[in-house]
Scaffold this motif. Structure first.
Motif, PDB file in Angstrom:
ATOM      1  N   THR A 100       0.805  -1.220   0.000  1.00  0.00           N
ATOM      2  CA  THR A 100       0.000   0.000   0.000  1.00  0.00           C
ATOM      3  C   THR A 100       0.843   1.277   0.000  1.00  0.00           C
ATOM      4  O   THR A 100       0.472   2.268  -0.632  1.00  0.00           O
TER       5      THR A 100
ATOM      6  N   ASP B 242      -9.076  -5.611  -5.759  1.00  0.00           N
ATOM      7  CA  ASP B 242      -9.159  -5.828  -4.313  1.00  0.00           C
ATOM      8  C   ASP B 242      -9.687  -4.545  -3.660  1.00  0.00           C
ATOM      9  O   ASP B 242      -8.967  -3.550  -3.538  1.00  0.00           O
TER      10      ASP B 242
ATOM     11  N   ASP C 249     -10.427  -3.823  -0.523  1.00  0.00           N
ATOM     12  CA  ASP C 249      -9.743  -3.439   0.713  1.00  0.00           C
ATOM     13  C   ASP C 249      -8.398  -2.773   0.402  1.00  0.00           C
ATOM     14  O   ASP C 249      -7.998  -1.814   1.063  1.00  0.00           O
ATOM     15  N   HIS C 250      -7.720  -3.313  -0.611  1.00  0.00           N
ATOM     16  CA  HIS C 250      -6.431  -2.746  -1.024  1.00  0.00           C
ATOM     17  C   HIS C 250      -6.626  -1.309  -1.514  1.00  0.00           C
ATOM     18  O   HIS C 250      -5.870  -0.402  -1.143  1.00  0.00           O
TER      19      HIS C 250
ATOM     20  N   LYS D   4      -9.080   0.699  -0.728  1.00  0.00           N
ATOM     21  CA  LYS D   4      -9.487   1.525   0.408  1.00  0.00           C
ATOM     22  C   LYS D   4      -8.275   1.956   1.235  1.00  0.00           C
ATOM     23  O   LYS D   4      -8.167   3.121   1.653  1.00  0.00           O
ATOM     24  N   ASP D   5      -7.338   1.024   1.461  1.00  0.00           N
ATOM     25  CA  ASP D   5      -6.129   1.333   2.228  1.00  0.00           C
ATOM     26  C   ASP D   5      -5.272   2.366   1.502  1.00  0.00           C
ATOM     27  O   ASP D   5      -4.724   3.287   2.116  1.00  0.00           O
TER      28      ASP D   5
ATOM     29  N   LYS E 292      -0.013  -0.320   5.168  1.00  0.00           N
ATOM     30  CA  LYS E 292      -1.082  -0.909   5.984  1.00  0.00           C
ATOM     31  C   LYS E 292      -0.827  -2.385   6.278  1.00  0.00           C
ATOM     32  O   LYS E 292      -1.404  -2.948   7.206  1.00  0.00           O
TER      33      LYS E 292
ATOM     34  N   GLU F 292      -0.571 -11.694   3.272  1.00  0.00           N
ATOM     35  CA  GLU F 292      -0.679 -10.369   2.667  1.00  0.00           C
ATOM     36  C   GLU F 292       0.534  -9.489   2.948  1.00  0.00           C
ATOM     37  O   GLU F 292       0.592  -8.357   2.490  1.00  0.00           O
TER      38      GLU F 292
END
Length: 449
Positions: A94, A118, A120-121, A123-124, A142, A166
């Motif tokens: 990230t 992704d 979540d990716h 969003k981070d 992150k 991850e």
């Protein structure tokens, strides 16, 4: 053996790209490191570099994209579609992804983020883009491994396995409570030897170094350097764990800061490189050259006010460059030591003690050099009064230059100005003017013209 680029390799690659011999190109880069790929891309035209990016696996080219010169990277990104950029972003951590997207326009940033598979990716990354790049938030990633203080050992191991998939490299394991507040760190050894019935709070280490998300990058670098850390957690004002910063990011910060300080010490106002345009190089160099011009004019004006002294004692003229040079050199030496101390945060003691120390040091150096000059003057058969004038002036000039070189960086630092500016033409020009003025003033007092 380290990889080396030569003209033959580049010409062969350009020929392969021109023939669109894709499989041969893919095989050629099968074993190459991403840093070597970046170096090769720097040697190619924009069209050939873009073609190579589209051809090779994005896992390879994503990392290489970070190592390419900023201007070349911007040109390549301008030729890639938002979807193609998103494919590269998917392969990056990230923090690196945020750095890459941050160089795009706001409109392209939004489109790229919407194309990242992704969620979540994405969003981070969007969260990291909100922080200033020169803060801990702008440096952090992150991806990390964190465990809850209430978990048992078996549950903790199971959760860590899932998280580690991850994370590229696990530097530390952080312990948090149910509200994600940082409580400590976990030793892998303690985890392996702990009984299955133990909870993480029983085996965790409560002492953990951390930085606030709004801390300056230089402060983060100082802390990690001081405590020899490979990684450090980042928290908000309420100690919630937000991310972590690794040593590779800090090395970049230290390198950039060192380059900036070196250029400022050399009299360059902007971050420039040898390959930059004449206009950019001129803009970076000219301000300090103008300062030097005014400084030289001021020094000449001072000398003009003592033209009678130069007529009666022409020997003074020959020692004027020596006085000015010694003033500038001593000032730069003193300021360089102070700037280094401020950067490392290892300046100790009161200002009064530092002043006495600098005066003592300058006095020792000044007397030693003055004796050499005095002896040289006698060998050249200059009058005793003239030799004494030059020697006394040299001692006083060295003391004044040392004090100026010491306290100007401290004052600039206190005012929030980068003290590195004091190690270059600024301090040299000031001390040149002071030195010449002091020299002729003392000469007037002793020689009585």
């Amino acid at each position: 053996m380290p990889f080396e680029i030569n003209n033959e390799f580049i010409e062969n690659l350009e020929s392969l790209i021109e023939r669109r011999d894709d499989q041969v190109i893919i095989d050629l880069f099968a074993e190459e490191h991403t840093a070597d790929i970046a170096e090769i891309i720097d040697e190619l035209s924009n069209d050939d570099a873009t073609y190579l990016f589209r051809l090779l696996d994005s896992e390879k080219t994503a990392e290489a994209l970070l190592d390419i010169d900023e201007d070349d990277r911007a040109r390549i990104l301008s030729k890639l579609s938002e979807k193609e950029i998103a494919e590269h972003i998917d392969e990056l951590d990230t923090d690196d992804a945020a750095d890459l997207i941050g160089s795009l326009s706001n409109e392209r940033q939004n489109i790229v983020l919407s194309n990242i598979e992704d969620g979540d990716h994405a969003k981070d990354i969007a969260e990291l883009l909100q922080y200033d790049e020169d803060t801990a938030g702008g440096l952090m990633a992150k991806e990390l491994v964190k465990v809850n203080e209430n978990w048992t050992v078996p549950n903790c191991v199971r959760k860590m396995r899932s998280q580690a998939q991850e994370v590229t490299r696990v530097h530390s394991i952080y312990v948090v409570d149910n509200k994600n507040v940082l409580k400590g760190r976990l030793s892998l050894k303690d985890l392996l030897v702990a009984p299955a019935s133990a909870t993480i709070s029983e085996i965790s280490i409560p002492k953990v170094d951390f930085v606030n998300v709004n801390d300056k990058a230089e402060e983060v670098a100082r802390i990690m350097q001081k405590y020899d850390l490979e990684a450090i957690p980042v928290v908000d004002s309420e100690n919630h764990l937000l991310g972590r910063i690794t040593i590779d990011d800090i090395v970049d910060v230290i390198k950039e800061e060192a380059e900036k300080d070196y250029q400022m010490a050399a009299g360059l106002t902007d971050d420039v490189e040898a390959d930059d345009s004449i206009i950019d190089l001129t803009k970076a160099r000219l301000p300090w050259l103008v300062l030097g011009l005014f400084g030289g004019t001021a020094a000449a004006s001072i000398m003009g006010g003592f033209d009678e002294a130069l007529k009666n004692y022409p020997e003074l003229f020959f020692f004027t460059p020596l006085i000015a040079a010694m003033a500038g050199n001593v000032g730069v030496q003193s300021s360089a030591i102070i700037v280094q101390g401020l950067a490392k945060d290892n300046l100790r003691g009161s200002l009064l003690n530092r002043m006495f120390k600098e005066i003592s040091l300058a006095l020792v150096n000044g007397v030693f050099l003055a004796l050499i000059v005095f002896s040289l003057g006698l060998l050249l058969k200059y009058p005793m009064k003239v030799c004494s004038t030059i020697s006394i002036s040299l001692i006083i000039v060295i003391i004044i230059a040392s004090l100026v070189g010491t306290f100007v960086p401290l004052i600039l630092h206190k005012k929030g100005i980068d003290p590195a500016v004091a190690t270059g033409p600024f301090i040299t020009t000031c001390n040149d003017i002071f030195g010449i003025f002091i020299f002729f003033t003392i000469a007037k007092l002793i020689l009585g013209f």
